[in-house]
Design a protein around this motif. Structure first.
Motif, short mmCIF file in Angstrom:
data_model
loop_
_atom_site.label_atom_id
_atom_site.label_comp_id
_atom_site.label_asym_id
_atom_site.label_seq_id
_atom_site.Cartn_x
_atom_site.Cartn_y
_atom_site.Cartn_z
N GLU A 81 -1.10 -7.47 11.75
CA GLU A 81 -0.17 -6.71 10.89
C GLU A 81 0.36 -7.59 9.76
O GLU A 81 0.51 -7.16 8.62
N LYS A 82 0.65 -8.87 10.12
CA LYS A 82 1.14 -9.80 9.10
C LYS A 82 0.07 -10.03 8.03
O LYS A 82 0.36 -10.09 6.83
N ALA A 83 -1.19 -10.18 8.46
CA ALA A 83 -2.28 -10.38 7.50
C ALA A 83 -2.43 -9.16 6.60
O ALA A 83 -2.62 -9.29 5.38
N LYS A 84 -2.33 -7.97 7.21
CA LYS A 84 -2.42 -6.74 6.41
C LYS A 84 -1.27 -6.65 5.41
O LYS A 84 -1.46 -6.26 4.26
N ALA A 85 -0.07 -7.01 5.88
CA ALA A 85 1.11 -6.96 5.00
C ALA A 85 0.97 -7.94 3.85
O ALA A 85 1.29 -7.63 2.69
N LYS A 116 -2.06 -7.51 -3.23
CA LYS A 116 -2.66 -6.45 -4.02
C LYS A 116 -1.63 -5.78 -4.93
O LYS A 116 -1.90 -5.49 -6.11
N ALA A 117 -0.44 -5.54 -4.39
CA ALA A 117 0.63 -4.92 -5.18
C ALA A 117 1.03 -5.81 -6.36
O ALA A 117 1.26 -5.33 -7.48
N GLN A 118 1.11 -7.13 -6.09
CA GLN A 118 1.46 -8.07 -7.16
C GLN A 118 0.39 -8.07 -8.25
O GLN A 118 0.69 -8.09 -9.45
N GLN A 119 -0.88 -8.08 -7.83
CA GLN A 119 -1.98 -8.06 -8.80
C GLN A 119 -1.98 -6.78 -9.61
O GLN A 119 -2.18 -6.81 -10.84
N GLU A 120 -1.72 -5.65 -8.96
CA GLU A 120 -1.66 -4.37 -9.67
C GLU A 120 -0.49 -4.34 -10.64
O GLU A 120 -0.60 -3.84 -11.76
N ALA A 121 0.66 -4.89 -10.21
CA ALA A 121 1.83 -4.93 -11.09
C ALA A 121 1.56 -5.81 -12.31
O ALA A 121 1.95 -5.46 -13.44
#
Length: 245
Positions: free
Chosen positions: A80-84, A90-95
């Motif tokens: 779960e930690k790896a997924k998070a 991914k969110a940072q890259q998209e932002a």
């Protein structure tokens, strides 16, 4: 079903087998002590202690289950930690990509706005020039046109005078001939004959020449405007001149 199986009973598990073997061993040891006369209590204890015990309790099985569950939970937590972490990256890259795209869009919009403003300014200048050209009067190449053009220049330069004042003096001085020259008066005798529509001598023309007109003393508009400028300086206006000046 095996011929050694009993109806209604499930097969024994390995743990159950070990437990039963332990119980049997203990029972055999106890029986041996009882059947041998002359052994004391210590010998009996040693016999019991020496008997092998091989069995697994329910508590031990539960501990194994607990360890397995703990390992499973830790693995699940790590997953779960790896997924998070992956989701956060991914969110940072998209932002970041979105911010860069917005920055590019803003720069393009600014460049377009500047280009549009420049184009609009150029169009406005062209339209103004076209309107000015359309409003620019066309003067006839005759005495009437020369006087009207000179009056417009005089108005722009702040030189007083009227159509009638110019016309009456022109007719008296040259009868409307732009090439007229006086070769007999005192000015001519001094080497500076009076020339043009308003009979201006060259030194006076040079001194009172109006910017924007020709430097040729024979030019009708230049001659009229310079003479009117001189008359305004000496007499207040060409309208105040009723004789040679």
């Amino acid at each position: 079903m095996s011929k050694h199986s009993f109806p209604g009973h499930s097969q024994l598990t390995r743990a159950h087998k070990f437990s039963m073997a332990g119980v049997a061993a203990l029972g055999a040891a106890a029986l041996a002590v009882t059947l041998v006369p002359g052994h004391d209590t210590q010998a009996q204890a040693e016999t019991v202690s020496a008997a092998p015990v091989a069995f697994t309790t329910d508590a031990g099985a539960q501990q194994i289950k607990d360890v397995h569950a703990s390992v499973t939970d830790q693995q699940a937590t790590a997953s779960e930690k790896a997924k998070a972490a992956a989701a956060k990256l991914k969110a940072q890259q998209e932002a970041q990509a979105k911010a860069e795209a917005q920055k590019k869009a803003d720069a393009e919009a600014k460049a377009k706005a500047e280009a549009d403003a420049k184009a609009a300014k150029e169009r406005e200048a062209q339209q103004a020039a076209s309107r000015a050209a359309a409003r620019k009067p066309v003067y006839a190449n005759n005495l009437d046109g020369w006087i009207k053009q000179s009056l417009d220049i005089m108005k722009a330069k702040g030189i007083p005078g009227t159509y009638n004042g110019l016309y009456s003096n022109i007719m008296r001085e040259s009868t409307g001939n732009p090439n007229a020259m006086n070769g007999w008066d005192v000015n001519a005798q001094n080497g500076t004959p009076s020339i043009g529509l308003l009979q201006v001598i060259q030194p006076t023309f040079n001194a009172y020449h109006v910017d924007g007109t020709s430097t040729n003393i024979y030019d009708p508009v230049a001659n009229i405007t310079a003479a009117a400028n001189y008359a305004a300086d000496k007499y207040g206006s060409i309208d105040n001149v009723n004789s040679a000046y």
